[in-house]
Design an enzyme around this catalytic site. Sequence first.
Site, PDB file in Angstrom:
ATOM      1  N   CYS A  83     -56.701 -27.738   6.345  1.00  0.00           N
ATOM      2  CA  CYS A  83     -56.888 -26.296   6.553  1.00  0.00           C
ATOM      3  C   CYS A  83     -55.716 -25.639   7.268  1.00  0.00           C
ATOM      4  O   CYS A  83     -55.642 -24.410   7.318  1.00  0.00           O
ATOM      5  CB  CYS A  83     -58.164 -26.053   7.345  1.00  0.00           C
ATOM      6  SG  CYS A  83     -59.586 -26.997   6.771  1.00  0.00           S
ATOM      7  N   HIS A 337     -62.784 -18.741   3.688  1.00  0.00           N
ATOM      8  CA  HIS A 337     -61.813 -19.782   4.070  1.00  0.00           C
ATOM      9  C   HIS A 337     -61.219 -20.462   2.836  1.00  0.00           C
ATOM     10  O   HIS A 337     -61.668 -21.522   2.432  1.00  0.00           O
ATOM     11  CB  HIS A 337     -62.516 -20.806   4.962  1.00  0.00           C
ATOM     12  CG  HIS A 337     -61.646 -21.875   5.519  1.00  0.00           C
ATOM     13  ND1 HIS A 337     -60.269 -21.795   5.569  1.00  0.00           N
ATOM     14  CD2 HIS A 337     -61.971 -23.081   6.069  1.00  0.00           C
ATOM     15  CE1 HIS A 337     -59.779 -22.889   6.120  1.00  0.00           C
ATOM     16  NE2 HIS A 337     -60.784 -23.683   6.418  1.00  0.00           N
TER      17      HIS A 337
END
Length: 389
Positions: A83, A337
């Site tokens: 991420c 996200h």
Amino acid sequence: MGKVGIIGVGQSRFVRAFDGSIRELAFEAFREAMKDAGLTGKNIDATIICSAPEYDKQRSPAGIIAEYFGLNPQPTCYVESLCSSGTTGLRLAYALVESGLHDVVLVAGFQKMSEITSAESQERMGRGADIQWESPFGTMMPAYYALHAHAHMAGYGTTLYDLAQIRIKSAHYGGFNEKAMIRQPLTMDAFTDPESKLAGPIASPLRMGDCCANADGASCVIVANEAKAREYSKKPVWIMGLGSATASVNMTGRNIFSGLEAAVEAGRIAYRMAGVGPQDIDVAEVHDCFTIAELMAYENLGFAKPGEGVELIRAKETYIGGKIPVNVDGGLLSKGHPIGATGGSQVRTIVLQLRDEAGLVQVKNASLGLVHNIGGVGIYANVMILGRE
């Protein structure tokens, strides 16, 4: 050592399912960043493409995307750190420019998570952990962060009400962000009404409202050396501090569970490089994949002492006008996200703040901003400090 400046930023809308290919998705952010910087392809010396692998069938997407951008024969490469891939790519770009190897480097991050099912996505995220000792036993991201939430609650008396307050703040500011996936305002009723989906359990004690959603999206950041930055941009934003750290992949190797040690170390390095402290930051973007992640970030970055982060959200000190405005673009909890695009989106938000171009969510007189981007469950941590003239 010369300055390295950010001269262009761009972002696509973050959506549940983008109707196009990964190259078309990445191009949306690229087009906006190039227009923002006022550049053409001939001004770009190299590109760095960032994403997490295995969400689409294209192996080595850097070549495909650089070609679609029209940037051949300039060099390109692919970077991933789960991420935090976007800010890892920007860290590499900084090094390439600061070393003198290139004058202008473009960093594009993307993720088209809708290519696979939610179950498949969770399985891939789980494999971000150790595939020999942890992920075979079913560990997934919500469960990992639920462990952190339990530890924070047990150690400091944090409550579900405190976590809900973070999501309510996110929803408030997400409503102003036209690129956010979720823009509906929320009240505490969403967490107390038994009929509310957001109140439903995901991984105790975390509820659906405590978790961010997967998204398709892209971001783009263009950096340049000082001479080019001043030539191309009237408002360059300077990269003042870069901190990066790692932690044990296996949770059994961690010393604490009420925070992320890698984030503490990355923040320490970034502050030292920039010559500033937490008290000097005017606005921050932190990695709020879960409400507990934002709360831990308050403490890991020094905005509050361990266990006292709840006081910031209770007193609305992380709202605009408070001690340290955090995630005033809605954060991951509202934007969604898209893994490879997340870090670049955070950087874009801080750049707009420092250029006084954030519109309805502008923090007054913001001159120093911070980006905190986490990969996996605190396996990788990047902290960046950005400043204006």
